[in-house]
Design a protein around this motif. Structure first.
Motif, PDB file in Angstrom:
ATOM      1  N   THR A 170     -10.022  -2.620  -2.602  1.00 33.39           N
ATOM      2  CA  THR A 170      -9.593  -2.751  -1.038  1.00 33.39           C
ATOM      3  C   THR A 170     -10.615  -3.547  -0.328  1.00 33.39           C
ATOM      4  O   THR A 170     -10.829  -2.509   0.005  1.00 33.39           O
ATOM      5  CB  THR A 170      -8.482  -2.391  -0.404  1.00 33.39           C
ATOM      6  OG1 THR A 170      -7.396  -1.864  -1.502  1.00 33.39           O
ATOM      7  CG2 THR A 170      -7.798  -2.679   1.197  1.00 33.39           C
TER       8      THR A 170
ATOM      9  N   GLU B  17       0.674  -1.208   0.120  1.00 34.43           N
ATOM     10  CA  GLU B  17       0.637  -0.223   0.048  1.00 34.43           C
ATOM     11  C   GLU B  17       0.998   1.236  -0.188  1.00 34.43           C
ATOM     12  O   GLU B  17       0.523   1.951  -0.104  1.00 34.43           O
ATOM     13  CB  GLU B  17      -1.066  -0.148   1.332  1.00 34.43           C
ATOM     14  CG  GLU B  17      -2.471   1.043   1.161  1.00 34.43           C
ATOM     15  CD  GLU B  17      -2.301   1.374   2.587  1.00 34.43           C
ATOM     16  OE1 GLU B  17      -3.663   1.300   2.777  1.00 34.43           O
ATOM     17  OE2 GLU B  17      -2.678   0.672   3.697  1.00 34.43           O
TER      18      GLU B  17
ATOM     19  N   LYS C  68     -10.584  -0.428   6.653  1.00 36.53           N
ATOM     20  CA  LYS C  68     -10.094   0.344   5.175  1.00 36.53           C
ATOM     21  C   LYS C  68      -8.922   1.195   4.893  1.00 36.53           C
ATOM     22  O   LYS C  68      -8.388   0.997   5.219  1.00 36.53           O
ATOM     23  CB  LYS C  68     -11.420   1.873   5.356  1.00 36.53           C
ATOM     24  CG  LYS C  68     -11.202   2.747   6.060  1.00 36.53           C
ATOM     25  CD  LYS C  68     -12.325   3.525   7.152  1.00 36.53           C
ATOM     26  CE  LYS C  68     -11.179   4.690   8.047  1.00 36.53           C
ATOM     27  NZ  LYS C  68     -11.908   6.084   8.247  1.00 36.53           N
ATOM     28  N   SER C  69      -9.259   1.478   3.948  1.00 39.17           N
ATOM     29  CA  SER C  69      -7.880   2.137   2.654  1.00 39.17           C
ATOM     30  C   SER C  69      -7.620   2.432   1.708  1.00 39.17           C
ATOM     31  O   SER C  69      -9.473   2.819   0.831  1.00 39.17           O
ATOM     32  CB  SER C  69      -7.270   1.251   2.353  1.00 39.17           C
ATOM     33  OG  SER C  69      -5.722   1.059   1.379  1.00 39.17           O
ATOM     34  N   ASP C  70      -7.552   3.547   1.197  1.00 39.95           N
ATOM     35  CA  ASP C  70      -8.163   4.797   0.420  1.00 39.95           C
ATOM     36  C   ASP C  70      -7.355   3.984  -0.913  1.00 39.95           C
ATOM     37  O   ASP C  70      -8.020   4.053  -1.611  1.00 39.95           O
ATOM     38  CB  ASP C  70      -7.066   5.738   0.204  1.00 39.95           C
ATOM     39  CG  ASP C  70      -7.357   7.002   1.511  1.00 39.95           C
ATOM     40  OD1 ASP C  70      -8.131   6.187   1.792  1.00 39.95           O
ATOM     41  OD2 ASP C  70      -6.730   7.874   2.321  1.00 39.95           O
ATOM     42  N   TRP C  71      -6.721   2.383  -0.656  1.00 41.95           N
ATOM     43  CA  TRP C  71      -6.151   2.838  -2.151  1.00 41.95           C
ATOM     44  C   TRP C  71      -7.098   1.906  -2.631  1.00 41.95           C
ATOM     45  O   TRP C  71      -8.192   0.806  -2.657  1.00 41.95           O
ATOM     46  CB  TRP C  71      -5.002   1.075  -1.710  1.00 41.95           C
ATOM     47  CG  TRP C  71      -4.080   0.823  -2.943  1.00 41.95           C
ATOM     48  CD1 TRP C  71      -4.210   0.961  -4.377  1.00 41.95           C
ATOM     49  CD2 TRP C  71      -3.633  -0.361  -2.714  1.00 41.95           C
ATOM     50  NE1 TRP C  71      -3.474   0.554  -5.320  1.00 41.95           N
ATOM     51  CE2 TRP C  71      -2.550  -0.751  -3.993  1.00 41.95           C
ATOM     52  CE3 TRP C  71      -2.728  -1.187  -2.341  1.00 41.95           C
ATOM     53  CZ2 TRP C  71      -1.565  -1.535  -4.287  1.00 41.95           C
ATOM     54  CZ3 TRP C  71      -1.985  -2.315  -2.329  1.00 41.95           C
ATOM     55  CH2 TRP C  71      -1.604  -2.583  -3.653  1.00 41.95           C
ATOM     56  N   LYS C  72      -7.511   1.692  -3.929  1.00 42.60           N
ATOM     57  CA  LYS C  72      -8.525   1.264  -4.667  1.00 42.60           C
ATOM     58  C   LYS C  72      -8.786   0.088  -4.800  1.00 42.60           C
ATOM     59  O   LYS C  72      -7.941  -0.788  -4.649  1.00 42.60           O
ATOM     60  CB  LYS C  72      -8.564   1.734  -6.634  1.00 42.60           C
ATOM     61  CG  LYS C  72      -7.355   1.555  -6.943  1.00 42.60           C
ATOM     62  CD  LYS C  72      -7.653   2.158  -8.320  1.00 42.60           C
ATOM     63  CE  LYS C  72      -6.808   1.749  -9.331  1.00 42.60           C
ATOM     64  NZ  LYS C  72      -7.434   1.879 -10.641  1.00 42.60           N
TER      65      LYS C  72
ATOM     66  N   ARG D   9      -7.660  -4.091  10.558  1.00 39.20           N
ATOM     67  CA  ARG D   9      -8.077  -2.789   9.469  1.00 39.20           C
ATOM     68  C   ARG D   9      -9.454  -2.703   9.239  1.00 39.20           C
ATOM     69  O   ARG D   9      -9.613  -4.452   8.789  1.00 39.20           O
ATOM     70  CB  ARG D   9      -6.923  -2.631   8.340  1.00 39.20           C
ATOM     71  CG  ARG D   9      -5.179  -2.638   8.749  1.00 39.20           C
ATOM     72  CD  ARG D   9      -4.877  -0.888   8.771  1.00 39.20           C
ATOM     73  NE  ARG D   9      -5.275  -0.761   7.231  1.00 39.20           N
ATOM     74  CZ  ARG D   9      -4.430  -0.208   5.925  1.00 39.20           C
ATOM     75  NH1 ARG D   9      -3.045  -0.737   6.677  1.00 39.20           N
ATOM     76  NH2 ARG D   9      -4.932   0.732   5.169  1.00 39.20           N
TER      77      ARG D   9
END
Length: 197
Positions: free
Chosen positions: A101, A68, A95-99, A93
């Motif tokens: 995911t 990431e 959530k992530s801002d990486w599309k 975890r």
């Protein structure tokens, strides 16, 4: 049903920790990061090009966080990792801002994913995740790059807890630097028997 393939770079003694660089994973005081660097050649480059084609991925949290922080800014080399769905097994975890995911919580979630419609799923890095997948018989194929060195310490591909399982060798290549690239398909139960002396 979707196929789960583990792609691992390992040493002769099974170490898979931090193959890419010195700072990749120093947990446990590991000091040999980047051990694959001296072994690249043209054939290896072709093999990697094939393996980096777009797919979906299952990653452990630690590997995901390494990826990431790096791959969104280096999309030209491995566009598949940015565009593919990234399923991350994590208890911490969500959530992530990486599309693309998606976070999973359990082996049951992975089994449900495996039973769904879609393309094959690759596992990169993620030592603990691989051991969990092997323990729950969720690995369909192993693609191993076996390097001609021994490190003696570090995270290993196979640890206690995996179930006995048979695999069939489906392909091999050897690079000019002595890396054995071997593919194994899940073949069933381990068969044992008496051996005549």
């Amino acid at each position: 049903m979707r196929k789960i393939t583990v792609l691992s770079m390992i040493t002769l003694d099974g170490v898979m920790q931090a193959p890419g660089g010195p700072g990749e994973d120093t947990s446990g005081g590991f000091k040999y990061g980047g051990w694959t660097a001296p072994y690249g050649d043209e054939l290896f480059g072709e093999i990697m090009k094939e393996e980096l084609k777009p797919a979906d991925y299952i990653l452990g949290r630690k590997t995901f966080e390494i990826f990431e922080s790096y791959w969104p800014r280096h999309a030209a080399f491995w566009p598949g990792i940015n565009d593919g769905n990234k399923y991350v097994l994590s208890q911490t975890r969500e959530k992530s801002d990486w599309k693309n995911t998606i976070f999973l919580k359990s082996p049951e979630d992975i089994q449900e994913l495996k039973n769904s419609e879609g393309g094959d799923i690759q596992v990169w890095g993620s030592a603990k995740l691989i051991q969990l997948l092997l323990k729950h018989d969720l690995v369909d194929e192993l693609r191993l790059k076996i390097y001609p060195l021994i490190l003696g310490e570090g995270k290993k591909l196979f640890e206690n807890g995996v179930i006995p399982a048979a695999f069939t060798l489906t392909g091999t290549q050897v690079t000019t630097k002595g890396v054995i690239v071997a593919s194994y398909k899940r073949a069933g139960e381990v068969v044992t028997g008496d051996v005549d002396a």
